[in-house]
Motif scaffolding. Structure first.
Motif, PDB file in Angstrom:
ATOM      1  N   LYS A 196       0.559  -1.558   0.145  1.00  0.00           N
ATOM      2  CA  LYS A 196      -0.253  -0.371  -0.186  1.00  0.00           C
ATOM      3  C   LYS A 196       0.720   0.912   0.331  1.00  0.00           C
ATOM      4  O   LYS A 196       1.629   1.631   0.783  1.00  0.00           O
ATOM      5  CB  LYS A 196      -0.682  -0.024   1.151  1.00  0.00           C
ATOM      6  N   ARG A 197       0.261   2.541  -1.162  1.00  0.00           N
ATOM      7  CA  ARG A 197       1.164   3.295  -0.824  1.00  0.00           C
ATOM      8  C   ARG A 197       0.739   4.822  -0.215  1.00  0.00           C
ATOM      9  O   ARG A 197       1.074   6.264   0.116  1.00  0.00           O
ATOM     10  CB  ARG A 197       1.334   3.542  -3.105  1.00  0.00           C
ATOM     11  N   GLY A 198       0.007   4.013   0.657  1.00  0.00           N
ATOM     12  CA  GLY A 198      -0.079   5.361   1.598  1.00  0.00           C
ATOM     13  C   GLY A 198      -1.802   4.606   1.320  1.00  0.00           C
ATOM     14  O   GLY A 198      -2.991   4.161   1.356  1.00  0.00           O
ATOM     15  N   ARG A 199      -2.674   6.306   1.534  1.00  0.00           N
ATOM     16  CA  ARG A 199      -4.430   6.546   1.343  1.00  0.00           C
ATOM     17  C   ARG A 199      -4.949   6.245  -0.550  1.00  0.00           C
ATOM     18  O   ARG A 199      -3.390   5.762  -0.849  1.00  0.00           O
ATOM     19  CB  ARG A 199      -4.899   7.899   1.469  1.00  0.00           C
ATOM     20  N   GLY A 200      -6.274   5.646   0.155  1.00  0.00           N
ATOM     21  CA  GLY A 200      -6.776   5.639  -1.829  1.00  0.00           C
ATOM     22  C   GLY A 200      -7.028   4.608  -1.406  1.00  0.00           C
ATOM     23  O   GLY A 200      -7.617   3.591  -0.676  1.00  0.00           O
ATOM     24  N   MET A 201      -7.919   3.782  -2.758  1.00  0.00           N
ATOM     25  CA  MET A 201      -8.926   3.100  -2.875  1.00  0.00           C
ATOM     26  C   MET A 201      -7.556   1.142  -2.832  1.00  0.00           C
ATOM     27  O   MET A 201      -6.614   1.341  -3.290  1.00  0.00           O
ATOM     28  CB  MET A 201      -9.032   2.352  -4.723  1.00  0.00           C
ATOM     29  N   PRO A 202      -7.906   0.628  -2.570  1.00  0.00           N
ATOM     30  CA  PRO A 202      -7.328  -0.553  -2.274  1.00  0.00           C
ATOM     31  C   PRO A 202      -6.945  -1.481  -3.706  1.00  0.00           C
ATOM     32  O   PRO A 202      -7.918  -0.792  -4.636  1.00  0.00           O
ATOM     33  CB  PRO A 202      -8.051  -1.465  -1.334  1.00  0.00           C
ATOM     34  N   HIS A 203      -5.489  -1.973  -4.224  1.00  0.00           N
ATOM     35  CA  HIS A 203      -5.214  -2.465  -5.251  1.00  0.00           C
ATOM     36  C   HIS A 203      -6.459  -3.429  -5.749  1.00  0.00           C
ATOM     37  O   HIS A 203      -6.402  -4.053  -5.054  1.00  0.00           O
ATOM     38  CB  HIS A 203      -4.189  -3.094  -4.762  1.00  0.00           C
ATOM     39  N   VAL A 204      -6.543  -3.423  -7.101  1.00  0.00           N
ATOM     40  CA  VAL A 204      -7.646  -4.535  -7.324  1.00  0.00           C
ATOM     41  C   VAL A 204      -6.908  -5.974  -7.591  1.00  0.00           C
ATOM     42  O   VAL A 204      -5.449  -5.682  -7.587  1.00  0.00           O
ATOM     43  CB  VAL A 204      -7.904  -4.179  -8.946  1.00  0.00           C
ATOM     44  N   PRO A 205      -7.132  -7.377  -7.332  1.00  0.00           N
ATOM     45  CA  PRO A 205      -6.434  -8.578  -7.045  1.00  0.00           C
ATOM     46  C   PRO A 205      -5.921  -8.949  -8.006  1.00  0.00           C
ATOM     47  O   PRO A 205      -6.588  -8.194  -9.420  1.00  0.00           O
ATOM     48  CB  PRO A 205      -7.776  -9.343  -7.504  1.00  0.00           C
ATOM     49  N   PHE A 206      -4.647  -9.075  -8.263  1.00  0.00           N
ATOM     50  CA  PHE A 206      -3.717  -9.516 -10.069  1.00  0.00           C
ATOM     51  C   PHE A 206      -4.821 -10.220 -11.003  1.00  0.00           C
ATOM     52  O   PHE A 206      -4.313 -10.084 -11.733  1.00  0.00           O
ATOM     53  CB  PHE A 206      -2.287  -9.704  -9.275  1.00  0.00           C
TER      54      PHE A 206
ATOM     55  N   GLN B  53     -15.339  -9.493 -13.322  1.00  0.00           N
ATOM     56  CA  GLN B  53     -13.870  -9.626 -13.784  1.00  0.00           C
ATOM     57  C   GLN B  53     -12.482  -9.427 -14.725  1.00  0.00           C
ATOM     58  O   GLN B  53     -11.357  -9.180 -14.125  1.00  0.00           O
ATOM     59  CB  GLN B  53     -13.577 -11.058 -14.406  1.00  0.00           C
ATOM     60  N   TRP B  54     -13.266  -7.625 -14.534  1.00  0.00           N
ATOM     61  CA  TRP B  54     -12.159  -7.365 -15.484  1.00  0.00           C
ATOM     62  C   TRP B  54     -11.719  -6.086 -14.297  1.00  0.00           C
ATOM     63  O   TRP B  54     -11.777  -5.558 -13.199  1.00  0.00           O
ATOM     64  CB  TRP B  54     -12.247  -6.441 -16.121  1.00  0.00           C
ATOM     65  N   ALA B  55     -10.476  -5.644 -14.434  1.00  0.00           N
ATOM     66  CA  ALA B  55      -9.600  -4.558 -13.626  1.00  0.00           C
ATOM     67  C   ALA B  55      -9.553  -3.151 -14.232  1.00  0.00           C
ATOM     68  O   ALA B  55      -9.862  -3.466 -15.629  1.00  0.00           O
ATOM     69  CB  ALA B  55      -8.221  -4.697 -13.613  1.00  0.00           C
ATOM     70  N   SER B  56     -10.007  -2.096 -14.016  1.00  0.00           N
ATOM     71  CA  SER B  56     -10.064  -1.021 -14.724  1.00  0.00           C
ATOM     72  C   SER B  56      -8.629  -0.625 -15.745  1.00  0.00           C
ATOM     73  O   SER B  56      -7.411  -1.175 -16.207  1.00  0.00           O
ATOM     74  CB  SER B  56     -10.109   0.768 -13.826  1.00  0.00           C
ATOM     75  N   LYS B  57      -8.752   0.045 -16.784  1.00  0.00           N
ATOM     76  CA  LYS B  57      -7.674   0.416 -17.948  1.00  0.00           C
ATOM     77  C   LYS B  57      -6.298   1.134 -16.708  1.00  0.00           C
ATOM     78  O   LYS B  57      -5.387   0.558 -17.498  1.00  0.00           O
ATOM     79  CB  LYS B  57      -8.385   1.312 -19.014  1.00  0.00           C
ATOM     80  N   SER B  58      -6.775   1.607 -16.270  1.00  0.00           N
ATOM     81  CA  SER B  58      -5.937   2.849 -15.556  1.00  0.00           C
ATOM     82  C   SER B  58      -5.092   1.276 -14.788  1.00  0.00           C
ATOM     83  O   SER B  58      -3.217   1.070 -14.722  1.00  0.00           O
ATOM     84  CB  SER B  58      -6.390   3.256 -14.981  1.00  0.00           C
ATOM     85  N   SER B  59      -5.575   0.493 -13.761  1.00  0.00           N
ATOM     86  CA  SER B  59      -4.971  -0.197 -12.911  1.00  0.00           C
ATOM     87  C   SER B  59      -4.306  -1.105 -13.637  1.00  0.00           C
ATOM     88  O   SER B  59      -2.848  -1.451 -13.368  1.00  0.00           O
ATOM     89  CB  SER B  59      -5.864  -1.246 -12.708  1.00  0.00           C
ATOM     90  N   ALA B  60      -4.513  -1.925 -15.247  1.00  0.00           N
ATOM     91  CA  ALA B  60      -4.486  -2.618 -15.786  1.00  0.00           C
ATOM     92  C   ALA B  60      -2.956  -2.247 -16.494  1.00  0.00           C
ATOM     93  O   ALA B  60      -1.871  -2.825 -16.873  1.00  0.00           O
ATOM     94  CB  ALA B  60      -5.075  -3.615 -17.187  1.00  0.00           C
ATOM     95  N   HIS B  61      -2.855  -0.608 -16.902  1.00  0.00           N
ATOM     96  CA  HIS B  61      -1.914  -0.266 -17.640  1.00  0.00           C
ATOM     97  C   HIS B  61      -1.001  -0.386 -16.293  1.00  0.00           C
ATOM     98  O   HIS B  61       0.371  -0.509 -17.266  1.00  0.00           O
ATOM     99  CB  HIS B  61      -2.392   1.197 -18.433  1.00  0.00           C
ATOM    100  N   ARG B  62      -1.223   0.156 -15.863  1.00  0.00           N
ATOM    101  CA  ARG B  62      -0.274   0.580 -14.240  1.00  0.00           C
ATOM    102  C   ARG B  62       0.932  -0.815 -14.151  1.00  0.00           C
ATOM    103  O   ARG B  62       1.669  -0.645 -13.940  1.00  0.00           O
ATOM    104  CB  ARG B  62      -0.613   1.163 -13.066  1.00  0.00           C
ATOM    105  N   TRP B  63      -0.411  -1.637 -13.574  1.00  0.00           N
ATOM    106  CA  TRP B  63       0.720  -2.716 -13.154  1.00  0.00           C
ATOM    107  C   TRP B  63       1.242  -3.464 -14.314  1.00  0.00           C
ATOM    108  O   TRP B  63       2.984  -4.020 -13.948  1.00  0.00           O
ATOM    109  CB  TRP B  63      -0.364  -4.118 -13.054  1.00  0.00           C
ATOM    110  N   LEU B  64       0.482  -3.650 -16.017  1.00  0.00           N
ATOM    111  CA  LEU B  64       1.604  -4.031 -16.757  1.00  0.00           C
ATOM    112  C   LEU B  64       2.764  -2.884 -16.606  1.00  0.00           C
ATOM    113  O   LEU B  64       4.193  -4.138 -17.520  1.00  0.00           O
ATOM    114  CB  LEU B  64       1.451  -3.635 -17.891  1.00  0.00           C
ATOM    115  N   LYS B  65       2.778  -2.435 -17.005  1.00  0.00           N
ATOM    116  CA  LYS B  65       4.403  -1.006 -17.119  1.00  0.00           C
ATOM    117  C   LYS B  65       5.360  -1.364 -15.858  1.00  0.00           C
ATOM    118  O   LYS B  65       6.454  -1.438 -16.008  1.00  0.00           O
ATOM    119  CB  LYS B  65       3.665   0.612 -16.574  1.00  0.00           C
ATOM    120  N   ARG B  66       4.992  -2.555 -14.784  1.00  0.00           N
ATOM    121  CA  ARG B  66       5.416  -2.043 -13.228  1.00  0.00           C
ATOM    122  C   ARG B  66       6.262  -3.722 -13.774  1.00  0.00           C
ATOM    123  O   ARG B  66       7.002  -3.467 -13.315  1.00  0.00           O
ATOM    124  CB  ARG B  66       4.936  -2.203 -12.432  1.00  0.00           C
TER     125      ARG B  66
END
Length: 116
Positions: free
Chosen positions: A26-36, A61-74
């Motif tokens: 967790k990076r601090g406050r905010g929404m919890p991470h979506v399941p991998f 069964q889907w993540a948001s585009k921003s979550s999926a793209h952020r994890w793709l990069k990481r």
């Protein structure tokens, strides 16, 4: 040609589950991470169907585009995508689905410029 993808089955998820972290820090406050699993479902949907990030489906069964793209990069930077690809290739080779005697390279998108 675009394919059809409805999400990973339980058996398919077991193939990848151990390559991904159990939970994201967790990076601090905010929404919890979506399941991998949802993140990987979304990333595979884009790869298999060829759709744009803004056209990914919405649903349980889907993540948001921003979550999926952020994890793709990481995952790319951490080498996780290479591990996922290696696992897929190993299973396909074990089942005789790959013939390494044949291959093709597409240079149509090469940045090389011809002599004029």
């Amino acid at each position: 040609m675009a394919g059809r993808f409805e999400g990973l089955s339980d058996l398919e998820w077991k193939l990848f589950e151990d390559l991904l972290p159990q939970s994201a820090e967790k990076r601090g406050r905010g929404m919890p991470h979506v399941p991998f699993r949802k993140v990987l479902n979304t990333q595979l949907y884009v790869l298999i169907t060829g759709c744009r990030w803004c056209d990914i489906p919405q649903g349980e069964q889907w993540a948001s585009k921003s979550s999926a793209h952020r994890w793709l990069k990481r995952w790319y930077e951490e080498g996780t995508l290479e591990k996922l690809k290696a696992r897929i290739l190993a299973v396909a080779e074990e089942k005789g689905m790959i013939d390494w005697k044949y291959g093709a390279v597409d240079g149509s998108f090469s940045p090389w410029e011809r002599w004029r």
